[in-house]
Design a protein around this motif. Sequence first.
Motif, short mmCIF file in Angstrom:
data_model
loop_
_atom_site.label_atom_id
_atom_site.label_comp_id
_atom_site.label_asym_id
_atom_site.label_seq_id
_atom_site.Cartn_x
_atom_site.Cartn_y
_atom_site.Cartn_z
N GLY A 1 51.35 46.94 29.32
CA GLY A 1 51.71 47.07 30.73
C GLY A 1 50.59 46.97 31.73
O GLY A 1 50.81 47.15 32.93
N ALA A 2 49.38 46.69 31.27
CA ALA A 2 48.25 46.55 32.21
C ALA A 2 48.47 45.33 33.11
O ALA A 2 49.07 44.34 32.70
CB ALA A 2 46.95 46.41 31.45
N LYS A 3 47.96 45.42 34.32
CA LYS A 3 48.10 44.33 35.29
C LYS A 3 46.83 43.51 35.45
O LYS A 3 46.83 42.45 36.09
CB LYS A 3 48.53 44.89 36.65
N ALA A 4 45.73 43.99 34.89
CA ALA A 4 44.47 43.24 34.90
C ALA A 4 43.59 43.82 33.81
O ALA A 4 43.71 44.99 33.44
CB ALA A 4 43.77 43.32 36.25
N ILE A 5 42.69 42.98 33.29
CA ILE A 5 41.75 43.44 32.26
C ILE A 5 40.34 43.03 32.66
O ILE A 5 40.11 41.91 33.13
CB ILE A 5 42.12 42.90 30.86
N VAL A 6 39.42 43.97 32.48
CA VAL A 6 38.01 43.75 32.80
C VAL A 6 37.20 43.99 31.53
O VAL A 6 37.27 45.07 30.93
CB VAL A 6 37.53 44.70 33.92
N PHE A 7 36.44 42.98 31.13
CA PHE A 7 35.59 43.09 29.95
C PHE A 7 34.18 43.47 30.35
O PHE A 7 33.71 43.14 31.44
CB PHE A 7 35.55 41.75 29.20
N TYR B 1 44.92 52.19 22.75
CA TYR B 1 45.99 52.39 23.74
C TYR B 1 46.98 53.49 23.33
O TYR B 1 47.89 53.80 24.09
CB TYR B 1 46.75 51.07 23.93
N GLU B 2 46.80 54.06 22.14
CA GLU B 2 47.74 55.08 21.67
C GLU B 2 47.68 56.32 22.58
O GLU B 2 46.63 56.91 22.79
CB GLU B 2 47.43 55.47 20.23
N GLY B 3 48.86 56.68 23.13
CA GLY B 3 48.95 57.85 23.99
C GLY B 3 48.32 57.68 25.36
O GLY B 3 48.11 58.66 26.08
N VAL B 4 48.03 56.44 25.75
CA VAL B 4 47.37 56.17 27.03
C VAL B 4 48.32 55.37 27.92
O VAL B 4 48.88 54.36 27.48
CB VAL B 4 46.05 55.38 26.81
N ASP B 5 48.48 55.81 29.14
CA ASP B 5 49.35 55.11 30.09
C ASP B 5 48.52 54.12 30.91
O ASP B 5 47.70 54.52 31.73
CB ASP B 5 50.03 56.12 31.02
N VAL B 6 48.74 52.82 30.67
CA VAL B 6 48.02 51.80 31.44
C VAL B 6 48.98 50.94 32.24
O VAL B 6 48.57 49.93 32.82
CB VAL B 6 47.16 50.91 30.51
N LYS B 7 50.24 51.34 32.32
CA LYS B 7 51.22 50.52 33.03
C LYS B 7 50.86 50.38 34.50
O LYS B 7 50.64 51.37 35.20
CB LYS B 7 52.61 51.12 32.88
N GLY B 8 50.77 49.13 34.95
CA GLY B 8 50.45 48.85 36.34
C GLY B 8 48.99 49.05 36.69
O GLY B 8 48.62 48.94 37.86
N LYS B 9 48.14 49.32 35.69
CA LYS B 9 46.75 49.66 35.95
C LYS B 9 45.79 48.55 35.51
O LYS B 9 46.19 47.56 34.90
CB LYS B 9 46.39 50.97 35.25
#
Length: 466
Positions: A170-176, A131-139
């Motif tokens: 900040g992720a809003k959902a996770i898919v494995f 997640y370093e340097g990656v924007d996942v907010k709301g994603k």
Amino acid sequence: MKYVLIFLLLPFITKAQQTQVNTDSLMNHIWVLASDSLHGRLPGTEGFDKALGYSMAFFEKHGIEPAGRDFWPQQVPMDVNRIDSAYFLIETGRDMMQLVPGVDFSVRGYSGSGNVDSDVVFCGYGTEADYEGVDVKGKIVLVFKSNPSFNNDLPPFTIRRHADIAYTHGAKAIVFVSQPNQSNPQKPIGSVMHGEGPMHEDLPQLQISVEKADYLLSNSGYRLSELQSLIDSTHQPHSIDVNKKASVMVQAVYSANGFTQNIVGVLHGNDPKLKNEYILIGAHLDHVGTIGNSVLYPGANDNASGSAAVLELARVFSLQKGKLKRSIIFVLFGSEEKGLVGAGYLAGHLPVDKASIVAVFNMDCIGYGDSLMVGNGKSCPDLWSLADSTSSELGNRISIHTWAGGGADLTPLFEQGIPGLYFVTTNSYEHLHLPTDKPETINQALYSDMVKLVVAITKRLVIDMQ
């Protein structure tokens, strides 16, 4: 005279037949336990309660007594979660493609609830470094369902731990997704094995097939296998925006203060001294539930097969009650699927002194595959030798493969110093935690042979006194 003799012998023939393993009886139990009306036997739901009621009524009918007031059933504290509905849509460029639940995707058993329509970001193995340097907010984040093999310094992989990392960023959902470069990547399964970590009730958690994950990545310039190879070869993260939107929805009902249940019954022996020694015969009753009304995980092999076997052994030995020297404890464990919860609790709250338990026989996934196998033989070689010689006499030799340290629900009891064996079939997991684990897939001949083996070994220990 001949007809009179046949008439006189008929009751004895019938009695002998009744004390033999009955395949139809076994299959009838499986059809009930794997039926739609039991909704996948998820603890904390009406379906599991029905399975408990069915099993307790059968035990009572055959004279199996409660092992104590607190064991009929034995209540075990545990958080519970039920998935009521879900969908997964992927942007196609023109509209949204709807994935098929139970085939293209599954919902993790302890998923939170939410409705998320957003961009998707691939974040490798889902570690902090990814997640370093990656924007996942709301994603929505897409991650491999495992730790990287090249990093042994990470804590053990758990769904909850990796979901928490995504949530914290900040992720809003996770898919494995399974690693595509494995020899046999896991399909999207139903599972409540979430491990250590916080519960996020507002974070949908799903699993997608490798094929549909590749479609999700089709605008990124990579296939999933290429991304795995790149990360594994460089030992460096390679997180990317996949340039597609997805829409996921999960409705779940969570309770931190729920419970699962064990059933613990006893059939008492008759020898004045030996009746205070016990053989414990067990299997887990639970499975992984449903995705609302759209997907049923029947759990015929896992583990209606083992539970039905416990019921059948109760019937068989109840008809020989007068011959029993030692006593038999029958157990149906709750919440093996979450991590041996019921067995772990029983190991610390036994109805008898653990030193009085001569052996534990646990059965799990014994109705599908191609041969009989008995685990924990390296830890209990005398018991394994008894199983081996018994199987040879029955004409159904067990596999020479065995192991040490228990296995499944045997493990917490074995860790308390109680000897035991774990009965399973080889190549048993083709339908594991899939909607296809149905009664029709049971190998009835193999299954019957396994139950006959457990009956014969038990008979040697409670009647023949070997």
